[in-house]
Design a protein around this motif. Structure first.
Motif, PDB file in Angstrom:
ATOM      1  N   LYS A   1       0.826  -1.217   0.000  1.00  0.00           N
ATOM      2  CA  LYS A   1       0.000   0.000   0.000  1.00  0.00           C
ATOM      3  C   LYS A   1       0.856   1.262   0.000  1.00  0.00           C
ATOM      4  N   ASP A   2       1.893   1.283   0.803  1.00  0.00           N
ATOM      5  CA  ASP A   2       2.747   2.461   0.911  1.00  0.00           C
ATOM      6  C   ASP A   2       3.443   2.776  -0.416  1.00  0.00           C
ATOM      7  N   THR A   3       3.975   1.750  -1.074  1.00  0.00           N
ATOM      8  CA  THR A   3       4.681   1.932  -2.351  1.00  0.00           C
ATOM      9  C   THR A   3       3.749   2.479  -3.421  1.00  0.00           C
ATOM     10  N   VAL A   4       2.572   1.912  -3.537  1.00  0.00           N
ATOM     11  CA  VAL A   4       1.627   2.327  -4.580  1.00  0.00           C
ATOM     12  C   VAL A   4       1.096   3.737  -4.307  1.00  0.00           C
ATOM     13  N   LEU A   5       0.741   4.029  -3.066  1.00  0.00           N
ATOM     14  CA  LEU A   5       0.218   5.363  -2.744  1.00  0.00           C
ATOM     15  C   LEU A   5       1.294   6.433  -2.904  1.00  0.00           C
ATOM     16  N   ARG A   6       2.549   6.099  -2.553  1.00  0.00           N
ATOM     17  CA  ARG A   6       3.644   7.051  -2.753  1.00  0.00           C
ATOM     18  C   ARG A   6       3.782   7.372  -4.244  1.00  0.00           C
ATOM     19  N   PHE A   7       3.674   6.343  -5.096  1.00  0.00           N
ATOM     20  CA  PHE A   7       3.737   6.580  -6.538  1.00  0.00           C
ATOM     21  C   PHE A   7       2.558   7.427  -7.014  1.00  0.00           C
ATOM     22  N   GLN A   8       1.358   7.114  -6.542  1.00  0.00           N
ATOM     23  CA  GLN A   8       0.191   7.860  -7.001  1.00  0.00           C
ATOM     24  C   GLN A   8       0.278   9.330  -6.612  1.00  0.00           C
ATOM     25  N   ARG A   9       0.768   9.605  -5.406  1.00  0.00           N
ATOM     26  CA  ARG A   9       0.938  11.007  -4.997  1.00  0.00           C
ATOM     27  C   ARG A   9       2.005  11.680  -5.842  1.00  0.00           C
ATOM     28  N   PHE A  10       3.110  10.977  -6.091  1.00  0.00           N
ATOM     29  CA  PHE A  10       4.175  11.512  -6.936  1.00  0.00           C
ATOM     30  C   PHE A  10       3.643  11.787  -8.339  1.00  0.00           C
ATOM     31  N   ASN A  11       2.937  10.825  -8.885  1.00  0.00           N
ATOM     32  CA  ASN A  11       2.409  10.953 -10.240  1.00  0.00           C
ATOM     33  C   ASN A  11       1.452  12.134 -10.354  1.00  0.00           C
ATOM     34  N   ALA A  12       0.619  12.320  -9.352  1.00  0.00           N
ATOM     35  CA  ALA A  12      -0.322  13.445  -9.370  1.00  0.00           C
ATOM     36  C   ALA A  12       0.409  14.773  -9.228  1.00  0.00           C
ATOM     37  N   ARG A  13       1.387  14.817  -8.323  1.00  0.00           N
ATOM     38  CA  ARG A  13       2.069  16.073  -8.020  1.00  0.00           C
ATOM     39  C   ARG A  13       3.085  16.457  -9.095  1.00  0.00           C
TER      40      ARG A  13
ATOM     41  N   ARG B   1     -11.857  16.286  -8.291  1.00  0.00           N
ATOM     42  CA  ARG B   1     -10.507  16.003  -8.785  1.00  0.00           C
ATOM     43  C   ARG B   1      -9.553  15.763  -7.616  1.00  0.00           C
ATOM     44  N   PHE B   2      -9.634  16.597  -6.611  1.00  0.00           N
ATOM     45  CA  PHE B   2      -8.796  16.445  -5.432  1.00  0.00           C
ATOM     46  C   PHE B   2      -9.053  15.090  -4.776  1.00  0.00           C
ATOM     47  N   TYR B   3     -10.308  14.736  -4.634  1.00  0.00           N
ATOM     48  CA  TYR B   3     -10.678  13.452  -4.041  1.00  0.00           C
ATOM     49  C   TYR B   3     -10.139  12.287  -4.890  1.00  0.00           C
ATOM     50  N   ALA B   4     -10.311  12.366  -6.189  1.00  0.00           N
ATOM     51  CA  ALA B   4      -9.888  11.281  -7.079  1.00  0.00           C
ATOM     52  C   ALA B   4      -8.381  11.086  -7.069  1.00  0.00           C
ATOM     53  N   ILE B   5      -7.632  12.157  -6.899  1.00  0.00           N
ATOM     54  CA  ILE B   5      -6.176  12.064  -6.936  1.00  0.00           C
ATOM     55  C   ILE B   5      -5.591  11.652  -5.595  1.00  0.00           C
ATOM     56  N   PHE B   6      -6.096  12.197  -4.514  1.00  0.00           N
ATOM     57  CA  PHE B   6      -5.426  12.028  -3.229  1.00  0.00           C
ATOM     58  C   PHE B   6      -6.148  11.157  -2.204  1.00  0.00           C
ATOM     59  N   ILE B   7      -7.443  11.053  -2.251  1.00  0.00           N
ATOM     60  CA  ILE B   7      -8.170  10.339  -1.202  1.00  0.00           C
ATOM     61  C   ILE B   7      -8.666   8.974  -1.680  1.00  0.00           C
ATOM     62  N   ALA B   8      -9.281   8.914  -2.842  1.00  0.00           N
ATOM     63  CA  ALA B   8      -9.856   7.664  -3.342  1.00  0.00           C
ATOM     64  C   ALA B   8      -8.837   6.536  -3.514  1.00  0.00           C
ATOM     65  N   PRO B   9      -7.609   6.803  -4.006  1.00  0.00           N
ATOM     66  CA  PRO B   9      -6.673   5.685  -4.178  1.00  0.00           C
ATOM     67  C   PRO B   9      -6.408   4.913  -2.893  1.00  0.00           C
ATOM     68  N   GLU B  10      -6.312   5.605  -1.772  1.00  0.00           N
ATOM     69  CA  GLU B  10      -6.055   4.920  -0.514  1.00  0.00           C
ATOM     70  C   GLU B  10      -7.237   4.046  -0.119  1.00  0.00           C
ATOM     71  N   LYS B  11      -8.445   4.535  -0.358  1.00  0.00           N
ATOM     72  CA  LYS B  11      -9.633   3.766  -0.009  1.00  0.00           C
ATOM     73  C   LYS B  11      -9.801   2.546  -0.916  1.00  0.00           C
ATOM     74  N   LYS B  12      -9.371   2.653  -2.165  1.00  0.00           N
ATOM     75  CA  LYS B  12      -9.596   1.591  -3.141  1.00  0.00           C
ATOM     76  C   LYS B  12      -8.450   0.590  -3.233  1.00  0.00           C
ATOM     77  N   PHE B  13      -7.336   0.830  -2.545  1.00  0.00           N
ATOM     78  CA  PHE B  13      -6.161  -0.023  -2.709  1.00  0.00           C
ATOM     79  C   PHE B  13      -6.446  -1.488  -2.404  1.00  0.00           C
TER      80      PHE B  13
END
Length: 172
Positions: free
Chosen positions: A11-23, A72-84
């Motif tokens: 979870k940590d690896t994937v969420l770190r990538f998703q935040r990086f990718n968004a930012r 958009r904010f929810y889809a990028i930063f909040i939803a990925p953690e809930k859906k992992f």
């Protein structure tokens, strides 16, 4: 010399990538964060104002704006953690073997080959390498997963194989 890495998609690896990718890669501007924070504060202040003066239309407009801009904010930063936990990434492990002209990726016994000259972008972060096959797909190579070779060796190897403008380093 081969460089071998096994990256576990926890979870940590994937969420770190998703935040990086968004930012970084998708370049979500700071103004998006500021606008979202402003909208939340406005809704809170608007709720107080609407209740005290019965201006319900004002509250509805603010809530609608929060919904439109907050999606958009929810889809990028909040939803990925809930859906992992329900995603195909949960528990996935990829084994990378970096060769002279290409690298292989083995997932669940299926091996795929990718060529350095076809990579869209390569990003090095303090925790991982992100090898973008295209604008929407990236290989995550964790710096903690080296079986043979080191992160520094892979960085030097990639710098020698991709164009200088494609290799980028992110400090955080």
């Amino acid at each position: 010399m081969e460089i071998i890495n096994t990256t576990n998609y926890d979870k940590d690896t994937v969420l770190r990538f998703q935040r990086f990718n968004a930012r970084i890669a998708k370049r979500v501007p700071w103004s998006t964060h500021a606008l979202f924070a402003f909208l939340i504060l406005s809704v809170l202040a608007g709720t107080y104002f609407a209740v005290r003066s019965h201006a319900w239309l004002y509250l509805v407009v603010l809530a609608l704006a929060l919904y439109v801009f907050g999606r958009r904010f929810y889809a990028i930063f909040i939803a990925p953690e809930k859906k992992f936990d329900q995603s195909s990434f949960a528990g996935l492990s990829q084994r990378y073997v970096f060769l002279k002209n290409c690298f292989t990726v083995c997932v669940n016994g299926k091996e795929d080959r990718a060529y350095y000259n076809r990579l869209f972008d390569v990003w090095e972060t303090p925790d991982a390498f992100y090898l973008y096959a295209n604008a929407g797909q990236a290989y995550i190579v964790s710096k903690a997963g080296f079986e043979q070779g080191t992160a520094e060796a892979l960085a030097a190897h990639l710098r020698g194989r991709v164009e200088a403008k494609k290799y980028k380093v992110a400090k955080r």
